[in-house]
Design a protein around this motif. Sequence first.
Motif, PDB file in Angstrom:
ATOM      1  N   HIS A 111      40.504  39.744  34.400  1.00  0.00           N
ATOM      2  CA  HIS A 111      39.536  40.528  33.628  1.00  0.00           C
ATOM      3  C   HIS A 111      39.642  40.270  32.127  1.00  0.00           C
ATOM      4  O   HIS A 111      38.688  40.508  31.386  1.00  0.00           O
ATOM      5  CB  HIS A 111      39.691  42.016  33.961  1.00  0.00           C
ATOM      6  CG  HIS A 111      39.286  42.341  35.369  1.00  0.00           C
ATOM      7  ND1 HIS A 111      38.732  43.534  35.743  1.00  0.00           N
ATOM      8  CD2 HIS A 111      39.337  41.605  36.510  1.00  0.00           C
ATOM      9  CE1 HIS A 111      38.474  43.524  37.043  1.00  0.00           C
ATOM     10  NE2 HIS A 111      38.847  42.358  37.526  1.00  0.00           N
ATOM     11  N   ASN A 112      40.804  39.779  31.708  1.00  0.00           N
ATOM     12  CA  ASN A 112      40.962  39.386  30.312  1.00  0.00           C
ATOM     13  C   ASN A 112      40.654  37.908  30.099  1.00  0.00           C
ATOM     14  O   ASN A 112      40.910  37.360  29.026  1.00  0.00           O
ATOM     15  CB  ASN A 112      42.386  39.700  29.829  1.00  0.00           C
ATOM     16  CG  ASN A 112      42.628  41.198  29.692  1.00  0.00           C
ATOM     17  OD1 ASN A 112      41.738  41.935  29.263  1.00  0.00           O
ATOM     18  ND2 ASN A 112      43.815  41.645  30.059  1.00  0.00           N
ATOM     19  N   ASN A 126      31.514  40.592  31.706  1.00  0.00           N
ATOM     20  CA  ASN A 126      32.222  41.878  31.572  1.00  0.00           C
ATOM     21  C   ASN A 126      31.611  42.955  32.462  1.00  0.00           C
ATOM     22  O   ASN A 126      31.444  44.103  32.063  1.00  0.00           O
ATOM     23  CB  ASN A 126      32.234  42.345  30.106  1.00  0.00           C
ATOM     24  CG  ASN A 126      32.983  41.388  29.212  1.00  0.00           C
ATOM     25  OD1 ASN A 126      34.083  40.944  29.539  1.00  0.00           O
ATOM     26  ND2 ASN A 126      32.373  41.034  28.083  1.00  0.00           N
TER      27      ASN A 126
END
Length: 453
Positions: free
Chosen positions: A20-21, A68
């Motif tokens: 997710h990063n 995102n």
Amino acid sequence: MQIPKNINSYSAYDIAQLLHNKKISPIELVNYYYDKIESFSRPNPYTILSKERALIEAENSHNRLQENNPLSPFDGVPVAWKDLFDFENFTTVGGSMSLRDNTPAKKDATTVNLAKKAGLIQLGKTATVELALGGLGTNSHFITPENTIMHDIARVPGGSSSGSGVALSSSLCAASFGTDTGGSVRIPACWNRLIGLKTSIGRISLDGVLELASSYDTVGPLAKSVKDISILFSILSETAYFNFEKLNHKNIKLIFAKGMLIENCDNEVLDVIELTVNKLSKAGVSIIEKKITEIEEMHKLLLEHNGGTTIAEAYNKWNKIVDKNANLFDKNVLNRMLKGKNINKSSLKKIYGAEDYFSKELNNNYESYDAFIMPTIPILPPEIHKVENNEKVYDHYNALALRNTRIANSLKMCAITLPCPTDLPIGLMICMNKNNDEKLINLAESLNNIIKG
């Protein structure tokens, strides 16, 4: 982007954070796992690889993460499923030669579909004891993965979700799923130093999951952290994600259940369990040691009736295939299945009645305590060659492997196993009355932090 060299030590949550990063891509991660799976030098815990599907799911996840817009905290996390769960367009074999030519599933099991909707990536399906009837993890016609912790000689992995335990412990996935009817999530979790959750009956759908004994079948996750367990449970039970509530150790009240639960324990197991209990006690947790009448009586009744209702329900479910194709069955599974044929209705009625009665009595008599604790398994994993070809030896070790875990199934509890502070495959099991799964997971997080500390 590069896969970290120490990713094998990462939990699914840690891996999700990298994804997710945007430190790694789901596509890279899936290819990394498949490279590991295909080069795995020991008996492979996977029976089916859904590579085409996984790469499509990985690409879709990659696009969402780039925007995102994740579907869940675990979007992009690759997982494995015991071969009891339906995958669309794949045959659910259940470790049985008699099912290998069945029609492929028309749709995913409900749980697999929920995982997909949360963005998890399905790497494939893993080995199981035939029709999930066995606690050691052996399968004479398909695969017996080897224990991942004790390497002195090839030892059993624990069953029946053998492949799910070995795949995760070998870091061939980020998390895995199994079923638990008498201990089949907790045993491979314990013997491969993982965390395994036996959920309360009815909390997670069994639609599209091969049945063993409908009164006891449950679905549960295997993972490397309690946080992983909590998120996976929320996904499969379709409940809200929850944050852990910090517990004051001095307010935790546990019962260390003694009696038959610690009888015939290997010395190493007993020593480590005592060490673990002492560690909890020194941290301020209130623990009393007590022989629990309800557990003792339930165990005695199950012994009197050859293990009782589970094998009777299993035979009633599969009798047509068993009677027709007995020569195709793993002989140890067949022997247990046929014992279920001889359990009469009066015995079944007696056991079902006792389970309801003792379950209520446990809840009423010990409601002031948070949970029961006990060894998950009283023994270390036996050698594969000793149990595969000797019915008497197999039955002895299988009964011991299942002895403690099946109590939670019979008495309708939810339960979780945590690795003890040792290099050996020894686990501490925590049990609560049914439908307290979230409370159990929260307690497990607090106790696990003490045990690891």
